[in-house]
Design a protein around this motif. Sequence first.
Motif, PDB file in Angstrom:
ATOM      1  N   HIS A 130      11.991  -0.011  -3.647  1.00  0.00           N
ATOM      2  CA  HIS A 130      10.637  -0.544  -3.717  1.00  0.00           C
ATOM      3  C   HIS A 130       9.659   0.599  -3.959  1.00  0.00           C
ATOM      4  N   MET A 131       8.677   0.770  -3.071  1.00  0.00           N
ATOM      5  CA  MET A 131       7.691   1.832  -3.242  1.00  0.00           C
ATOM      6  C   MET A 131       8.127   3.077  -2.496  1.00  0.00           C
ATOM      7  N   LEU A 188       8.671  -3.276  -8.795  1.00  0.00           N
ATOM      8  CA  LEU A 188       7.385  -3.675  -8.224  1.00  0.00           C
ATOM      9  C   LEU A 188       6.349  -3.676  -9.328  1.00  0.00           C
ATOM     10  N   ASN A 189       5.816  -4.864  -9.672  1.00  0.00           N
ATOM     11  CA  ASN A 189       4.711  -4.941 -10.613  1.00  0.00           C
ATOM     12  C   ASN A 189       3.474  -4.301  -9.986  1.00  0.00           C
ATOM     13  N   TRP A 190       2.488  -3.977 -10.817  1.00  0.00           N
ATOM     14  CA  TRP A 190       1.248  -3.415 -10.279  1.00  0.00           C
ATOM     15  C   TRP A 190       0.722  -4.310  -9.159  1.00  0.00           C
ATOM     16  N   SER A 191       0.494  -3.711  -8.010  1.00  0.00           N
ATOM     17  CA  SER A 191       0.118  -4.468  -6.815  1.00  0.00           C
ATOM     18  C   SER A 191      -0.941  -3.708  -6.030  1.00  0.00           C
ATOM     19  N   SER A 245      -0.734  -3.300   0.281  1.00  0.00           N
ATOM     20  CA  SER A 245      -0.705  -4.322   1.328  1.00  0.00           C
ATOM     21  C   SER A 245       0.591  -4.145   2.109  1.00  0.00           C
ATOM     22  N   GLY A 284       8.368  -2.926   1.124  1.00  0.00           N
ATOM     23  CA  GLY A 284       9.504  -3.548   0.465  1.00  0.00           C
ATOM     24  C   GLY A 284      10.840  -3.000   0.916  1.00  0.00           C
ATOM     25  N   TRP A 330       3.769   7.112  -1.746  1.00  0.00           N
ATOM     26  CA  TRP A 330       2.719   6.395  -1.020  1.00  0.00           C
ATOM     27  C   TRP A 330       1.934   7.334  -0.112  1.00  0.00           C
ATOM     28  N   GLN A 332       2.917  -6.123   2.214  1.00  0.00           N
ATOM     29  CA  GLN A 332       3.986  -6.659   1.362  1.00  0.00           C
ATOM     30  C   GLN A 332       4.385  -5.666   0.272  1.00  0.00           C
ATOM     31  N   SER A 333       3.404  -5.055  -0.374  1.00  0.00           N
ATOM     32  CA  SER A 333       3.727  -4.152  -1.489  1.00  0.00           C
ATOM     33  C   SER A 333       4.232  -2.797  -1.010  1.00  0.00           C
ATOM     34  N   ARG A 341      -3.201   1.388  -5.807  1.00  0.00           N
ATOM     35  CA  ARG A 341      -2.386   0.393  -6.519  1.00  0.00           C
ATOM     36  C   ARG A 341      -1.010   0.991  -6.815  1.00  0.00           C
TER      37      ARG A 341
END
Length: 518
Positions: free
Chosen positions: A190-191, A173-176, A179, A185, A196, A181-182, A152
């Motif tokens: 983004h992430m 980025l809210n908790w996601s 995926s 970004g 990651w 998409q998450s 997450r």
Amino acid sequence: MMSIVWLISVLLLTFVIQSDGTPRFANYLQDHMVLQRAPQRAVVWGFGDSSKLTTLRMNNQIYTTMSRAESANDLGESIWSVTLDPVSDEGPFDIHVSQPLSNGTLFTITLHDVLFGDVWICSGQSNMEMSVIDIFNGTEEIANAGNYPKIRLFTVARIPSALPLEEISGMFLNWSVASPQSVGGPSFNHMSAVCWLYGRMIHEALGGRPIGLIGTSWGGTSIELWMPPKALKDCGMSSNNESGLETYDHSFQNPPNVNNSDLYNAMIYPLTRMVIYGAIWYQGESNTGTTRDKYPCEFSKMIEYWRQIWNQRTNGDTDIQFPFGFVQLSTATNNSALVGGFPWIRWHQTFDVGYVPNNVVPKVFMAVALDLRDDPNYVHPRYKHDVGYRLSRSGLAVAYNQKVEFQGPIVSNVAYSTGSSTLNITYTAVSNIELRNPNGFEVCCQGSKCLDDKIWIPSSVSSKNGLTIILTVPSSCVGQQLYGLRYLWHETPCLFKQAAIYSYTDPNLPSPPYIKLF
């Protein structure tokens, strides 16, 4: 003066709340998040009316507490906080919190799809900020992200504060759930790719354990902006020093000037009520200039105070020596002759020992990255899979006590006799070494003049015997006292993965840079 663009951006990102007496979770406690697993005890907290009985229900367990009597913010809200028993079951769970309202009704709020695993903070400047879409093989990484639903992700927005905040001021980025998409970004916004990749690799190595990754970085920032005021004071620095900020996505035309500690106040301190497992860090490029020689103190004190404050604000449930990993600086210019400040920051990142873990700061681990040269991308090498691999290996060893190979060869002894035409270097931490090429070593024999980087002379490897290599001393230094020996002591010291010394059993683990003054 801040630009209109900056002000609008802040207003859009800021989590605006008007208190109406109802309870709420802290703004970074959200659906799909990860809370810290056993043996640590996670903390769930938020805001509501003062002195109210607060009830939390999760997995057939009930906890009660009273919200504090004093207000915690300008809205007149008070903090409530519940420390859970250790949770070994990964979930998912729903967490329900209730408070009575002034009219006597019971108001309930709920977090959905919460997993229990290990929570990691990922911080630093632009090489930590760099998104997955920006790296080599990023498209494939993004396409496969949906295979990891137990990872997450959450990213803090770039908003400073002159005072410590209880909540973050905004989120990119809210908790996601992981995926395409998450994970996929926008660039630098983004992430984090390093975050990651590190998280994905330890997730796989730990048998699919849930991992929560919190990215909180800002490109072009010096370490002083991330340090608590007490850490600055210990290093003879002030919180009142103003510096500019950079942003690599150009969303802010004129980012504001900020003081030391302002990013700690807004992007680290609010998270210190959350129990975490560890942190990783990729920063130092912005400290290669005037404050370079303070970096050993600053880095060690930042780690020390982050650990203390996290431990205190989670009532001892975050380890006072939680694991802290970092990426040793990679490269910048394509001029292999330039020395500059990068070699010294790399050395200072190890607290002037040359490797970690060591006895200066406990439970610290690193990834060597100075052989990941990427000339077209200058200071942002796109070879982040190698960074993630090297950092995850050292994290598994140091943070999780796994018996994995995680270090390249470490210098254990340098043997040289005045007047000799050879110099022997013996390594440890590996069973054997790979000599990939004979270059990268330099010596100097001109005493105090060796402070001039230009008079250091290349010294090539002539042979290898087990864990020992033999250097040929340049003829101009034979018969003279050597002043010093150094290895990979340049901003961009070698071609891609063409350093001289690697582990023989894991050829993706290079020996770190080294310097010795005789």
